[in-house]
Enzyme design. Structure first.
Site, mmCIF file in Angstrom:
data_model
loop_
_atom_site.group_PDB
_atom_site.id
_atom_site.type_symbol
_atom_site.label_atom_id
_atom_site.label_comp_id
_atom_site.label_asym_id
_atom_site.label_seq_id
_atom_site.Cartn_x
_atom_site.Cartn_y
_atom_site.Cartn_z
ATOM 1 N N GLY A 17 12.240 -29.671 -6.278
ATOM 2 C CA GLY A 17 13.695 -29.491 -6.425
ATOM 3 C C GLY A 17 14.043 -29.165 -7.868
ATOM 4 N N ARG A 78 8.648 -25.622 -2.836
ATOM 5 C CA ARG A 78 7.757 -26.707 -2.393
ATOM 6 C C ARG A 78 6.686 -26.020 -1.557
ATOM 7 N NH1 ARG A 78 13.003 -29.587 -2.015
ATOM 8 N NH2 ARG A 78 12.871 -31.290 -3.491
ATOM 9 N N ASP A 109 7.679 -35.958 -8.380
ATOM 10 C CA ASP A 109 6.533 -36.618 -7.786
ATOM 11 C C ASP A 109 5.520 -35.658 -7.111
ATOM 12 O OD1 ASP A 109 5.722 -39.414 -7.009
ATOM 13 O OD2 ASP A 109 5.744 -38.426 -5.047
ATOM 14 N N THR A 131 13.549 -34.368 -12.483
ATOM 15 C CA THR A 131 14.125 -34.551 -11.154
ATOM 16 C C THR A 131 15.416 -35.346 -11.282
ATOM 17 O OG1 THR A 131 13.947 -35.750 -9.059
ATOM 18 C CG2 THR A 131 12.437 -36.452 -10.785
ATOM 19 N N ASP A 133 16.520 -37.262 -9.269
ATOM 20 C CA ASP A 133 16.327 -38.589 -8.670
ATOM 21 C C ASP A 133 15.900 -39.639 -9.701
ATOM 22 O OD1 ASP A 133 16.933 -37.445 -6.259
ATOM 23 O OD2 ASP A 133 14.875 -37.402 -5.496
ATOM 24 N N ASP A 135 13.068 -40.699 -10.502
ATOM 25 C CA ASP A 135 12.192 -41.670 -9.842
ATOM 26 C C ASP A 135 10.719 -41.548 -10.224
ATOM 27 O OD1 ASP A 135 11.820 -39.250 -8.567
ATOM 28 O OD2 ASP A 135 11.812 -40.066 -6.545
ATOM 29 N N ARG A 177 16.971 -39.173 -1.517
ATOM 30 C CA ARG A 177 16.405 -39.451 -0.195
ATOM 31 C C ARG A 177 15.606 -40.744 -0.225
ATOM 32 N NH1 ARG A 177 13.512 -34.280 1.499
ATOM 33 N NH2 ARG A 177 15.560 -33.331 1.378
HETATM 34 O O1 F6P Z 1 15.117 -32.905 -6.088
HETATM 35 C C1 F6P Z 1 15.369 -34.127 -5.507
HETATM 36 C C2 F6P Z 1 16.337 -33.933 -4.371
HETATM 37 O O2 F6P Z 1 17.525 -33.344 -4.863
HETATM 38 C C3 F6P Z 1 16.621 -35.193 -3.608
HETATM 39 O O3 F6P Z 1 17.598 -36.012 -4.199
HETATM 40 C C4 F6P Z 1 17.044 -34.642 -2.293
HETATM 41 O O4 F6P Z 1 16.844 -35.586 -1.288
HETATM 42 C C5 F6P Z 1 16.153 -33.450 -2.128
HETATM 43 O O5 F6P Z 1 15.791 -33.048 -3.417
HETATM 44 C C6 F6P Z 1 16.791 -32.302 -1.409
HETATM 45 O O6 F6P Z 1 15.841 -31.306 -1.240
HETATM 46 P P1 F6P Z 1 16.135 -29.802 -0.800
HETATM 47 O O7 F6P Z 1 16.394 -29.022 -2.029
HETATM 48 O O8 F6P Z 1 14.894 -29.390 -0.130
HETATM 49 O O9 F6P Z 1 17.341 -29.822 0.086
#
Ligand code: F6P
Length: 327
Positions: A17, A78, A109, A131, A133, A135, A177
Site C-alpha cells: 500500500g 502487491r 510488512d 505504511t 498503519d 505497524d 485491517r
Molecule cells: O497500506 C495499509 C492499508 O491502507 C491498510 O490500512 C488497509 O487495510 C489496506 O492497506 C487497504 O489495501 P488496498 O489498497 O489493497 O485496498
C-alpha cells in the site's frame, strides 16, 4: 562483507500500500547514492517490476519536485507471483542481469517478507518502513502515518461541525485491517466518544453504548465513534446503535483518502533520514537490514529480527483514551 567501493549500482522500489512520504524516501535514496558515486535504478510496480525487469534509470533530476508529492512515482503493487519460488528466482535473475549490488525496498510488512526472501537468495537488501498503519514493530514510526492521521483528523473535524449542529452520532471508519494505531491516535486527536481497534475484543455495550450513554448524561448531544476497519464495519456499528438506543448515526468511511496527499514535514524528514541511512548501510556492505527509529534514534536491525517483533496497541494511549471517553 563487501568493500565500500564494491557498491556501484543499487535499485530502489516501493511495494504494498502506498504511503505519503514514499517519494521523499525514493528521492533521499537517489540523492544519497549519487552523492557517493553510486548509480540508481528505479524498479517500478513493486516486486512485479523486479520479476519483469520493469526499470527506470534515476538521476538527481528525476527526483526533483517529488519530496512534496503523495503516492509513489515508482508505482506500487502487491505481487502474488513474488510469493512463489519461481517468482523469486526471476527477481534474482533480474538483479543479476542489471548488476545491482543491492536494493532498497520501501513499504510495510509484506514488503519486508519479500526483502527477507531476496536476502536469502543472496541479494543485498535494506528495508525502509512506510505504511499508514504504523505497524512495523521494530520501528516506533513508519513513513506516512502522520500524514494519514492528519488527513483523517481534518475530515473528522469537518464532520463534527455538522454532527454538532444536528445533534447527531457519527460513525467514522478509518483504515487499519490488522492494526488500530491510526484509529487510536485519530480518536485521541478528535476527542472521540469511543474508539474500536482490532487488537481488542469489542464489547458493544461497554465500548459503545455505555460511552454514548455517559456522554448524554453529561450533557453532550453529538457523538463521534471512530472504528478501525479491522475492528468492525462502520455500517454494522451504526445499525446496532440504532437498534439498541434508537439514535440514527451517519456513517463515513474515509477509505483511501487517508493514503494520499502532501506528506507532512514529519513524514518528509523521516523519509529523508531513512533513505540516507539505507544507502549508508548498503554502501558499507550491510544487507538484510531494516532502517528503524527506536526511541528517537535512527538505527537498523536484521529484517528477520524486526519481523519477529510484535507491536501491540499503545497501552498508555489506551489508558488516556479510557479517561477521556469515560466521563
Ligand atoms: O497500506 C495499509 C492499508 O491502507 C491498510 O490500512 C488497509 O487495510 C489496506 O492497506 C487497504 O489495501 P488496498 O489498497 O489493497 O485496498
Amino acid at each position: 562483507m563487501k568493500q565500500e567501493n564494491a557498491v556501484r549500482r543499487i535499485g530502489v522500489m516501493t511495494s504494498g500500500g502506498d504511503a505519503p512520504g514514499m517519494n521523499a524516501a525514493v528521492r533521499a535514496v537517489v540523492r544519497a547514492a549519487i552523492f557517493r558515486g553510486i548509480e540508481v535504478v528505479g524498479i517500478r510496480r513493486g516486486y512485479n517490476g523486479l520479476i519483469n525487469g520493469d526499470i527506470v534509470r534515476l538521476d538527481e533530476k528525476s527526483v526533483a519536485h517529488v519530496i512534496n508529492r503523495g503516492g509513489t512515482i515508482l508505482y506500487t503493487a502487491r505481487s502474488e507471483e513474488f510469493m512463489t519460488e519461481a517468482g523469486q528466482q526471476k527477481a534474482v535473475a533480474t538483479c543479476k542481469m542489471l548488476g545491482l549490488d543491492g536494493i532498497v525496498v520501501i513499504g510495510g510488512d509484506g514488503t519486508f517478507r519479500g526483502a527477507l526472501a531476496l536476502s536469502k537468495h543472496g541479494i543485498s537488501v535494506v528495508g525502509i518502513p512506510a505504511t499508514i498503519d504504523n505497524d512495523i514493530a521494530c520501528s516506533n514510526y513508519c513513513i506516512g502515518f502522520d500524514t494519514a492521521a492528519n488527513t483523517a483528523i481534518e475530515c473528522i473535524d469537518k464532520l463534527r461541525d455538522t454532527m454538532q449542529s444536528h445533534e447527531r452520532c457519527s460513525v467514522v471508519e478509518v483504515m487499519g485491517r490488522h492494526a488500530g494505531h491510526l484509529a487510536l491516535y485519530v480518536g485521541l486527536a478528535v476527542g472521540a466518544t469511543a474508539v474500536l481497534v482490532p487488537e481488542s475484543k469489542v464489547s458493544f455495550d461497554e465500548d459503545i453504548i455505555e460511552k454514548i450513554r455517559n456522554a448524554r448524561l453529561n450533557g453532550f448531544t453529538h457523538y463521534m465513534i471512530v472504528v478501525a476497519e479491522g475492528a468492525a464495519s462502520a455500517m454494522d456499528v451504526a445499525k446496532k446503535i440504532k437498534d439498541e438506543i434508537c439514535i440514527e448515526p451517519r456513517v463515513t468511511v474515509l477509505g483511501h483518502i487517508q493514503r494520499g496527499g502532501t506528506p507532512t514535514g514529519r513524514d518528509r524528514v523521516t523519509a529523508t533520514r531513512m533513505g540516507y541511512r539505507a544507502v549508508d548501510i548498503l554502501a558499507s556492505g550491510g544487507t538484510n537490514r531494516v532502517v528503524c527509529l527506536r526511541n528517537s534514534v535512527m538505527t537498523d536491525i536484521d529484517i528477520d529480527e524486526g519481523l519477529a517483533e510484535h507491536k501491540g496497541i499503545d497501552t498508555e494511549e489506551m489508558t488516556v483514551l479510557e479517561a477521556m471517553t469515560g466521563v
